[in-house]
Design a protein around this motif. Structure first.
Motif, PDB file in Angstrom:
ATOM      1  N   GLY A  87      -0.746   2.001  -2.682  1.00  0.00           N
ATOM      2  CA  GLY A  87       0.464   2.199  -3.476  1.00  0.00           C
ATOM      3  C   GLY A  87       0.200   2.558  -4.916  1.00  0.00           C
ATOM      4  O   GLY A  87      -0.391   3.598  -5.213  1.00  0.00           O
ATOM      5  N   TYR A  88       0.606   1.672  -5.827  1.00  0.00           N
ATOM      6  CA  TYR A  88       0.473   1.917  -7.258  1.00  0.00           C
ATOM      7  C   TYR A  88      -0.916   1.514  -7.760  1.00  0.00           C
ATOM      8  O   TYR A  88      -1.053   0.835  -8.770  1.00  0.00           O
ATOM      9  N   TYR A  89      -1.937   1.936  -6.995  1.00  0.00           N
ATOM     10  CA  TYR A  89      -3.341   1.738  -7.376  1.00  0.00           C
ATOM     11  C   TYR A  89      -3.665   0.256  -7.566  1.00  0.00           C
ATOM     12  O   TYR A  89      -4.315  -0.150  -8.519  1.00  0.00           O
ATOM     13  N   THR A  90      -3.236  -0.561  -6.612  1.00  0.00           N
ATOM     14  CA  THR A  90      -3.354  -2.009  -6.732  1.00  0.00           C
ATOM     15  C   THR A  90      -4.628  -2.578  -6.130  1.00  0.00           C
ATOM     16  O   THR A  90      -4.937  -3.751  -6.320  1.00  0.00           O
ATOM     17  N   ASN A  91      -5.324  -1.771  -5.335  1.00  0.00           N
ATOM     18  CA  ASN A  91      -6.475  -2.241  -4.566  1.00  0.00           C
ATOM     19  C   ASN A  91      -6.046  -3.221  -3.480  1.00  0.00           C
ATOM     20  O   ASN A  91      -6.859  -3.997  -2.974  1.00  0.00           O
ATOM     21  N   ARG A  92      -4.756  -3.203  -3.119  1.00  0.00           N
ATOM     22  CA  ARG A  92      -4.219  -3.968  -1.997  1.00  0.00           C
ATOM     23  C   ARG A  92      -3.733  -2.942  -0.971  1.00  0.00           C
ATOM     24  O   ARG A  92      -2.723  -2.274  -1.186  1.00  0.00           O
ATOM     25  N   TYR A  93      -4.429  -2.834   0.140  1.00  0.00           N
ATOM     26  CA  TYR A  93      -4.164  -1.749   1.081  1.00  0.00           C
ATOM     27  C   TYR A  93      -3.107  -2.166   2.103  1.00  0.00           C
ATOM     28  O   TYR A  93      -3.406  -2.504   3.252  1.00  0.00           O
ATOM     29  N   ASN A  94      -1.857  -2.138   1.665  1.00  0.00           N
ATOM     30  CA  ASN A  94      -0.758  -2.560   2.515  1.00  0.00           C
ATOM     31  C   ASN A  94       0.487  -1.681   2.382  1.00  0.00           C
ATOM     32  O   ASN A  94       1.583  -2.107   2.727  1.00  0.00           O
ATOM     33  N   VAL A  95       0.329  -0.468   1.891  1.00  0.00           N
ATOM     34  CA  VAL A  95       1.457   0.443   1.681  1.00  0.00           C
ATOM     35  C   VAL A  95       1.362   1.610   2.659  1.00  0.00           C
ATOM     36  O   VAL A  95       0.291   2.180   2.861  1.00  0.00           O
ATOM     37  N   ILE A  96       2.483   1.943   3.265  1.00  0.00           N
ATOM     38  CA  ILE A  96       2.579   3.112   4.137  1.00  0.00           C
ATOM     39  C   ILE A  96       3.497   4.127   3.470  1.00  0.00           C
ATOM     40  O   ILE A  96       4.614   3.792   3.051  1.00  0.00           O
ATOM     41  N   SER A  97       3.034   5.364   3.338  1.00  0.00           N
ATOM     42  CA  SER A  97       3.862   6.428   2.770  1.00  0.00           C
ATOM     43  C   SER A  97       3.795   7.652   3.667  1.00  0.00           C
ATOM     44  O   SER A  97       2.830   7.832   4.427  1.00  0.00           O
ATOM     45  N   GLY A  98       4.825   8.481   3.600  1.00  0.00           N
ATOM     46  CA  GLY A  98       4.870   9.653   4.461  1.00  0.00           C
ATOM     47  C   GLY A  98       5.677  10.780   3.877  1.00  0.00           C
ATOM     48  O   GLY A  98       6.536  10.573   3.001  1.00  0.00           O
ATOM     49  N   LEU A  99       5.403  11.984   4.347  1.00  0.00           N
ATOM     50  CA  LEU A  99       6.104  13.186   3.905  1.00  0.00           C
ATOM     51  C   LEU A  99       6.256  14.117   5.100  1.00  0.00           C
ATOM     52  O   LEU A  99       5.289  14.357   5.834  1.00  0.00           O
TER      53      LEU A  99
END
Length: 384
Positions: free
Chosen positions: A190-202
């Protein structure tokens, strides 16, 4: 006609576009240098050096560059080495950068580099098929139309939707296209948090050579908290600084018309931030942002771009970033900008006049709140 504002940015963006990432349009730039790298094959090398100077009314009280009525800094000092063909492709973009944004405080380039380091883009793409690829590394955002760097944009400043979107994320992304439809899905931090828990799509549907429609979205599959006990109060902690956005859901869509001389892009974006007592978000909020940006090529060298942006937040309580787009609970903002551009070979110069008006803003909520602001930004530079 060169179409200085409508052409796809080449060189630095070529790998991004071919790898399935969202591609904004900027002004025309020279083609990259092709280098024979032996066993690696042909690679693209291109750089840009640009700076900006500004005048503004109602400067902020936070000091630094934004606390001035006039100032100057580097907007881009970047070099991109990329390969966009074959099974193994890559993009490395290194150097200095700045992200001026409509109605938001200026940051010095030296401090902005701290956001993503001196290597903002660094990813490898594996493309076993012409319509399928996987990208891994520090990736450009899939969200929204507006480009990350100033030379990727119609206007110098990013608009209101862009300001709330992710910029660079670390993760893995799958890209696929079939017929007029292309889609990308990413698992990232996500917002460069180093927490890999965001899913994004286009997903983009290309109607014809002049018209396309894109929808995008992002959501947190878990919860992102503070990096450590002191990060909550750290101004340079993305986990702390963007806490509400890290735990929000974002949905948006834009339509792009690209005629022979005219580009028009309307975009609308919705963000829902759920209540979270643990993170100090004491009520759920909604934010809606919208823009319409356009560019027209007047001659081979001259073009003009313009934009109208709006944002509003539903919150009734103060307390965090998402409340009122940083302007206080229930705040709204309306912004306009106009940007004539001149290009000649490797050289470009453009001047942007922008104005932002706030309503229902909270005085003292942020160090840089003011009822309105008029800005003039002159940016010039060259490609090599």
């Amino acid at each position: 006609m060169k179409q200085p504002m409508k052409m796809l940015v080449l060189g630095a963006l070529s790998t991004i576009c071919f790898s399935g990432f969202a591609c904004a349009t900027g002004f025309s730039i020279p083609a990259p240098i092709k280098v024979d790298a032996g066993p690696i094959g042909k690679i693209n090398v291109q750089g840009v050096v640009s700076g900006f100077g500004f005048l503004q009314t109602n400067p902020g009280t936070s000091g630094g560059l934004n606390g001035k009525n006039a100032g100057a800094d580097i907007s881009s000092g970047l070099i991109t080495v990329s390969k966009n063909s074959g099974l193994i492709q890559f993009n490395l973009t290194a150097g200095a950068y700045n992200f001026p944004s409509l109605g938001e405080p200026f940051s010095s380039t030296s401090s902005t580099i701290g956001d993503f380091g001196a290597l903002p883009y660094a990813y490898v793409t594996i493309a076993p098929l012409s319509n399928f690829s996987v990208s891994i590394g520090k990736l450009p955002s899939l969200l929204g139309y507006t480009g990350t760097f100033t030379y990727e944009r119609m206007n110098i400043e990013g608009g209101f939707p862009w300001f709330l979107q992710t910029t660079v994320s670390r993760g893995v992304q799958v890209n696929y296209s079939v017929g007029p439809i292309s889609a990308s899905v990413s698992w990232n931090d996500g917002y460069y948090t180093n927490r890999y828990n965001v899913i994004s799509g286009l997903v983009t549907y290309t109607i014809n050579s002049e018209n396309s429609v894109s929808v995008y979205g992002m959501g947190n599959a878990g919860h992102t908290g503070y990096a450590n006990a002191t990060a909550r109060y750290s101004s340079n902690s993305y986990v702390g600084g963007e806490l509400d956005l890290n735990n929000s859901q974002m949905y948006g869509a834009y339509y792009a018309y690209t005629g022979s001389n005219l580009t028009v892009v309307p975009e609308v974006q919705y963000i829902y931030t759920p209540k979270s007592v643990a993170f100090g978000v004491d009520e759920s909020t909604d934010n809606i942002s919208a823009m319409i940006h356009a560019a027209y090529d007047i001659t081979d060298n001259w073009s003009i771009a313009a934009g109208v942006d709006y944002t509003h937040n539903s919150s009734s309580r103060a307390g965090s970033f998402s409340y009122g787009f940083g302007y206080g609970p229930g705040a709204s903002a309306l912004g306009v900008m106009i940007t004539p551009t001149y290009t000649d070979g490797d050289f470009f110069v453009r001047d942007e006049l922008s104005y932002v008006r706030l309503t229902n803003y909270t005085s003292g909520f942020g160090a840089d709140n003011r009822p309105d602001q008029l800005r003039d930004i002159l940016e010039t530079g060259f490609w090599f």
